[in-house]
Design a protein around this motif. Sequence first.
Motif, mmCIF file in Angstrom:
data_model
loop_
_atom_site.group_PDB
_atom_site.id
_atom_site.type_symbol
_atom_site.label_atom_id
_atom_site.label_comp_id
_atom_site.label_asym_id
_atom_site.label_seq_id
_atom_site.Cartn_x
_atom_site.Cartn_y
_atom_site.Cartn_z
ATOM 1 N N UNK B 198 23.956 -12.001 1.510
ATOM 2 C CA UNK B 198 23.520 -12.111 0.116
ATOM 3 C C UNK B 198 22.063 -12.522 0.061
ATOM 4 N N UNK B 199 21.399 -12.551 1.204
ATOM 5 C CA UNK B 199 19.996 -12.937 1.226
ATOM 6 C C UNK B 199 19.125 -11.734 0.832
ATOM 7 N N UNK B 200 18.317 -11.903 -0.209
ATOM 8 C CA UNK B 200 17.562 -10.766 -0.736
ATOM 9 C C UNK B 200 16.539 -10.249 0.268
ATOM 10 N N UNK B 201 15.942 -11.163 1.038
ATOM 11 C CA UNK B 201 14.957 -10.716 2.026
ATOM 12 C C UNK B 201 15.624 -9.839 3.077
ATOM 13 N N UNK B 202 16.823 -10.269 3.530
ATOM 14 C CA UNK B 202 17.536 -9.465 4.525
ATOM 15 C C UNK B 202 17.988 -8.141 3.932
ATOM 16 N N UNK B 203 18.445 -8.188 2.662
ATOM 17 C CA UNK B 203 18.857 -6.945 2.008
ATOM 18 C C UNK B 203 17.673 -5.989 1.925
ATOM 19 N N UNK B 204 16.514 -6.517 1.499
ATOM 20 C CA UNK B 204 15.332 -5.661 1.355
ATOM 21 C C UNK B 204 14.937 -5.049 2.687
ATOM 22 N N UNK B 205 14.908 -5.902 3.728
ATOM 23 C CA UNK B 205 14.549 -5.378 5.051
ATOM 24 C C UNK B 205 15.553 -4.339 5.517
ATOM 25 N N UNK B 206 16.844 -4.682 5.351
ATOM 26 C CA UNK B 206 17.898 -3.771 5.786
ATOM 27 C C UNK B 206 17.809 -2.430 5.078
ATOM 28 N N UNK B 208 15.147 -1.124 3.598
ATOM 29 C CA UNK B 208 13.913 -0.426 3.955
ATOM 30 C C UNK B 208 14.035 0.231 5.334
ATOM 31 N N UNK B 209 14.800 -0.408 6.234
ATOM 32 C CA UNK B 209 14.970 0.161 7.571
ATOM 33 C C UNK B 209 16.118 1.156 7.637
ATOM 34 N N UNK B 210 16.705 1.461 6.487
ATOM 35 C CA UNK B 210 17.792 2.425 6.470
ATOM 36 C C UNK B 210 19.062 1.881 7.083
ATOM 37 N N UNK B 211 19.303 0.560 6.933
ATOM 38 C CA UNK B 211 20.500 -0.063 7.505
ATOM 39 C C UNK B 211 21.777 0.400 6.838
ATOM 40 N N UNK B 212 21.621 0.977 5.655
ATOM 41 C CA UNK B 212 22.791 1.401 4.902
ATOM 42 C C UNK B 212 22.914 2.917 5.039
ATOM 43 N N UNK B 213 24.057 3.388 5.553
ATOM 44 C CA UNK B 213 24.249 4.833 5.698
ATOM 45 C C UNK B 213 24.259 5.495 4.325
ATOM 46 N N UNK B 214 25.081 4.953 3.449
ATOM 47 C CA UNK B 214 25.117 5.468 2.090
ATOM 48 C C UNK B 214 25.437 4.304 1.171
ATOM 49 N N UNK B 215 25.072 4.443 -0.100
ATOM 50 C CA UNK B 215 25.350 3.367 -1.048
ATOM 51 C C UNK B 215 26.840 3.409 -1.370
ATOM 52 N N UNK B 216 27.547 2.346 -0.977
ATOM 53 C CA UNK B 216 28.984 2.346 -1.209
ATOM 54 C C UNK B 216 29.271 2.116 -2.696
ATOM 55 N N UNK B 217 30.484 2.502 -3.101
ATOM 56 C CA UNK B 217 30.895 2.283 -4.489
ATOM 57 C C UNK B 217 30.808 0.798 -4.816
ATOM 58 N N UNK B 218 31.185 -0.007 -3.829
ATOM 59 C CA UNK B 218 31.205 -1.448 -4.055
ATOM 60 C C UNK B 218 29.812 -1.982 -4.390
ATOM 61 N N UNK B 219 28.810 -1.536 -3.623
ATOM 62 C CA UNK B 219 27.454 -1.993 -3.880
ATOM 63 C C UNK B 219 26.990 -1.526 -5.261
ATOM 64 N N UNK B 220 27.339 -0.282 -5.618
ATOM 65 C CA UNK B 220 26.964 0.238 -6.926
ATOM 66 C C UNK B 220 27.562 -0.590 -8.049
ATOM 67 N N UNK B 221 28.880 -0.852 -7.949
ATOM 68 C CA UNK B 221 29.547 -1.668 -8.975
ATOM 69 C C UNK B 221 28.920 -3.060 -9.020
ATOM 70 N N UNK B 277 15.914 -4.131 -4.132
ATOM 71 C CA UNK B 277 16.755 -2.937 -4.157
ATOM 72 C C UNK B 277 15.959 -1.678 -4.471
ATOM 73 N N UNK B 278 14.625 -1.758 -4.403
ATOM 74 C CA UNK B 278 13.801 -0.584 -4.717
ATOM 75 C C UNK B 278 14.129 0.626 -3.843
ATOM 76 N N UNK B 279 14.445 0.439 -2.527
ATOM 77 C CA UNK B 279 14.758 1.632 -1.723
ATOM 78 C C UNK B 279 15.956 2.420 -2.245
ATOM 79 N N UNK B 280 16.891 1.776 -2.967
ATOM 80 C CA UNK B 280 18.004 2.546 -3.528
ATOM 81 C C UNK B 280 17.886 2.588 -5.055
ATOM 82 N N UNK B 281 16.628 2.716 -5.541
ATOM 83 C CA UNK B 281 16.416 2.658 -6.991
ATOM 84 C C UNK B 281 17.107 3.807 -7.716
#
Lengths: 100, 504
Positions: B198-206, B208-221, B277-281
Amino acid sequence: MITTSHFLVLSAILFTTGVIGVLVKRNPIVIFMCVELMLNAANLSFIALGRHFGQVNGQMYVIFALAVAAAEVSVGLGIIVAIFRAKETINVDEVNLLKS
Amino acid sequence: MVGMSDSLAAIVPAIIVMITGFVVLLGDSCVPAWRSNGKALNPSVSIVGLLIALFFNQTHIGKEAATAFNGAIVDDPFSRVGILLLGLTAIFSILLSMTYLENKKLQHGEYYVLILFSLFGGMLMVSANELITLFVAIETLSVALYVLAGFARTEEKSEEAALKYFLLGAFAAGFLLYGIAMVYGGSMGLAHDGQPTTNLAEIATGLANGGLMSVSVMLGIGLALLFVGFAFKAALVPFHMWAPDVYQGAPTSVTAYMAALTKIAIFTVILRICSAFAPISVVWLNTLQVIAVLTIFGGNILAVTQDNVKRMLAYSSVAHAGYILAAVVAVGVQAGKFRDLAIHATMFYLFAYTLMTIGSFGVLIWLSKRGRDCQTLNDLKGLVKRDPFGAYVMLIFMLSLGGIPPTMGFMGKLMIFNVLLQSGLAPLAICLGIASIISIYYYLRVVWMMCFMEPDNETVSDRAVEQSGVSIAVVITAVLSLVLGLAPVIAQNIVAPASNILLH
């Protein structure tokens, strides 16, 4: 076998129940109970996800949420008592001095 | 985050504010000599504490970012600018409150304590870099504000405002917490060790580095629920219905404070979240644009018919929240390419908004007399003859709110236009322009009432005497609104460090 998704579905059901309750109920105390239901649905998700990921964080977050909810209860009930003293009713439809 | 200094030094200003709150609380309740002089002592101690906190904050302004609590709280130039705005808001509000509270027989030490505690919550909000910390900070701010809204215990309207604020605020808290839970669940793989976070810095880094394969439904909700919660707290259409009631019912000094404080705190938080969350804007950009348009038009159209100035200002604050959101949206365009520009415009507008909102509510406090508040348009009739000082400063604030040059409100809108046009959000800019024209009608209606109408027997005629605190606050905000409108560079330099937001 009860899996993580069972917990998440249950928490989604609880959350929805809470939201509907807030929207249809007219007694502030019941409304507040529904809000508590929403918060506890989130807590259940945290615990289930923490268990699923094998991470202690998820379970720790619940402690924070509980403390916040407790603080909110005390203030909220204080406000409701103050309203009851002034108006002898707490029905939100009858608390309607403020409108355009 | 490893390697960065992690110490309590990062939250020194917030700690100073909290300690000041405890000193006032204990002094007022335990020390008899303090209690008998509480009228003067409580506000002055609070202001001194705030000035010390701001001094520490400003000495840090150019320094490297630091973190506290294992990265949960961050002290970067962005949060320092936010803390500066929040601190100024609190100082102005305390100046506005002193004689007003005395007239209403509400002169209790707890008032200042609650102001300081809610400010503490706000300071943690702008510094929070982790979602649960953010939740606790938002609630710290909100719970104190619920009590403040109902501070006039004998007035039914004030209690009603507190009840509505509390119920809607708690409702919003439910959405926020559930949203955080879903974001936590959907963030698998974003932390440096592949774990959820839940750390925003880690989320942003992750991200930006493409750590997420695809935006899951859970993240969207999760993101959607998070934004619903923020929209409630910031009074964005269609989650704005509580704002006019609460702003009208709460004591005017509280209204001034919470109007400015919540807007600054919530929009800095939204900026930080949107930047992370700009990379998945692609998930949130369109929705936020729609909310911005709805808020801009909704607030302005609803404000047109109001006869109560406090209600009118409440709807106008909804509209201003829409303008600010429009600038925030630009953060997400092309994965954060225009981030610095958008942050700059947002912080500048928040600065302008703070000055003009506190100022215009301050004029209403200035005009209130013993036992009755100045609230309606009727109370402003013929003001220019009865009280030229009040009328002229109100004129400045109305021009600034309406975005008419040479005021700061105009410069703020210009900067938002600039960022919208540069980032290719021209439709949003057009909506903003049209809505601004609508808004000029109801701001100038106040001016019309003040200048060209004769007072009738329903008008509140004489104000309470001896309001040095109010006049100081009103004069400072009015002068700043004008001077910073004529020389915007000064304000731009103050908010410029904000573009340096820590996201790694």
